[in-house]
Design a protein around this motif. Structure first.
Motif, PDB file in Angstrom:
ATOM      1  N   ILE A  20       0.733  -0.982   0.161  1.00  0.00           N
ATOM      2  CA  ILE A  20      -0.066  -0.158   0.151  1.00  0.00           C
ATOM      3  C   ILE A  20       0.934   1.187  -0.054  1.00  0.00           C
ATOM      4  N   PRO A  21       0.970   2.162  -1.097  1.00  0.00           N
ATOM      5  CA  PRO A  21       1.682   3.340  -1.123  1.00  0.00           C
ATOM      6  C   PRO A  21       1.058   4.343  -0.374  1.00  0.00           C
ATOM      7  N   ILE A  22       1.837   5.070   0.433  1.00  0.00           N
ATOM      8  CA  ILE A  22       1.164   6.125   1.269  1.00  0.00           C
ATOM      9  C   ILE A  22       2.098   7.462   1.120  1.00  0.00           C
ATOM     10  N   HIS A  73      -2.136  -3.255  -6.554  1.00  0.00           N
ATOM     11  CA  HIS A  73      -2.866  -3.784  -7.651  1.00  0.00           C
ATOM     12  C   HIS A  73      -4.412  -3.250  -7.737  1.00  0.00           C
ATOM     13  N   GLU A  74      -4.980  -2.643  -6.618  1.00  0.00           N
ATOM     14  CA  GLU A  74      -6.213  -2.089  -6.982  1.00  0.00           C
ATOM     15  C   GLU A  74      -6.045  -0.751  -7.567  1.00  0.00           C
ATOM     16  N   ILE A  75      -4.765  -0.053  -7.365  1.00  0.00           N
ATOM     17  CA  ILE A  75      -4.577   1.270  -8.122  1.00  0.00           C
ATOM     18  C   ILE A  75      -4.270   1.003  -9.464  1.00  0.00           C
ATOM     19  N   LEU A 112      -6.580   1.139 -15.131  1.00  0.00           N
ATOM     20  CA  LEU A 112      -7.328   0.262 -16.351  1.00  0.00           C
ATOM     21  C   LEU A 112      -8.698   0.790 -16.486  1.00  0.00           C
ATOM     22  N   ASN A 113      -9.548   0.980 -15.519  1.00  0.00           N
ATOM     23  CA  ASN A 113     -10.934   1.306 -15.534  1.00  0.00           C
ATOM     24  C   ASN A 113     -11.177   2.963 -16.381  1.00  0.00           C
ATOM     25  N   ARG A 137       4.162   0.040 -15.941  1.00  0.00           N
ATOM     26  CA  ARG A 137       4.345   1.708 -15.693  1.00  0.00           C
ATOM     27  C   ARG A 137       4.253   2.081 -14.379  1.00  0.00           C
ATOM     28  N   LEU A 138       3.129   1.495 -13.561  1.00  0.00           N
ATOM     29  CA  LEU A 138       2.687   1.928 -12.434  1.00  0.00           C
ATOM     30  C   LEU A 138       3.782   1.791 -11.520  1.00  0.00           C
ATOM     31  N   ILE A 139       4.553   0.538 -11.380  1.00  0.00           N
ATOM     32  CA  ILE A 139       5.477   0.085 -10.592  1.00  0.00           C
ATOM     33  C   ILE A 139       6.824   1.007 -10.822  1.00  0.00           C
ATOM     34  N   MET A 140       6.919   1.265 -12.004  1.00  0.00           N
ATOM     35  CA  MET A 140       8.115   2.144 -12.331  1.00  0.00           C
ATOM     36  C   MET A 140       7.913   3.822 -11.703  1.00  0.00           C
TER      37      MET A 140
END
Length: 119
Positions: A18-20, A79-81, A86-87, A99-102
């Motif tokens: 979970i990113p904060i 994962h949820e982000i 995508l939605n 891309r998200l992880i980078m």
């Protein structure tokens, strides 16, 4: 590999983190997020004086970065982000998780976010 080493690798899935946000100052202008920075440390004040730079600067995030920043709420996992992106953007943000992880690792290296493990 031993069985519990494999189990530890499975338990340590980055998509479950979970990113904060650590960086508190930001604003939305139009549809984009701007991260605001104040340059008031002694060295920064001297450099500002030397090169005539403003005391406040900002960084504009693109549309996907802006949406990602807004989705970081301290509750959503990586994962949820990714699913929310995508939605919102469909195939235009593919490959979404790479891309998200980078992007999240960049934010973490800059000290603007940190992670906690989900329960």
């Amino acid at each position: 590999m031993k069985e519990n080493e494999i189990k530890n690798q499975k338990d340590d899935n980055f998509l479950l983190y979970i990113p904060i946000k650590k960086h508190e100052e930001w604003e939305i202008r139009g549809n984009k997020v701007y991260l605001i920075f104040h340059h008031n440390k002694p060295v920064e004040r001297f450099m500002r004086w030397l090169v005539k730079k403003p005391s406040v600067s900002d960084i504009e995030l693109d549309k996907i970065g802006s949406k990602t920043w807004q989705l970081i709420d301290g509750n959503r996992t990586v994962h949820e982000i990714g699913q929310e992106l995508l939605n919102a953007f469909g195939e235009s943000c593919e490959p979404v998780y790479e891309r998200l992880i980078m992007f999240l690792r960049y934010l973490n290296r800059k000290g603007w976010i940190y992670y906690k493990k989900s329960q």
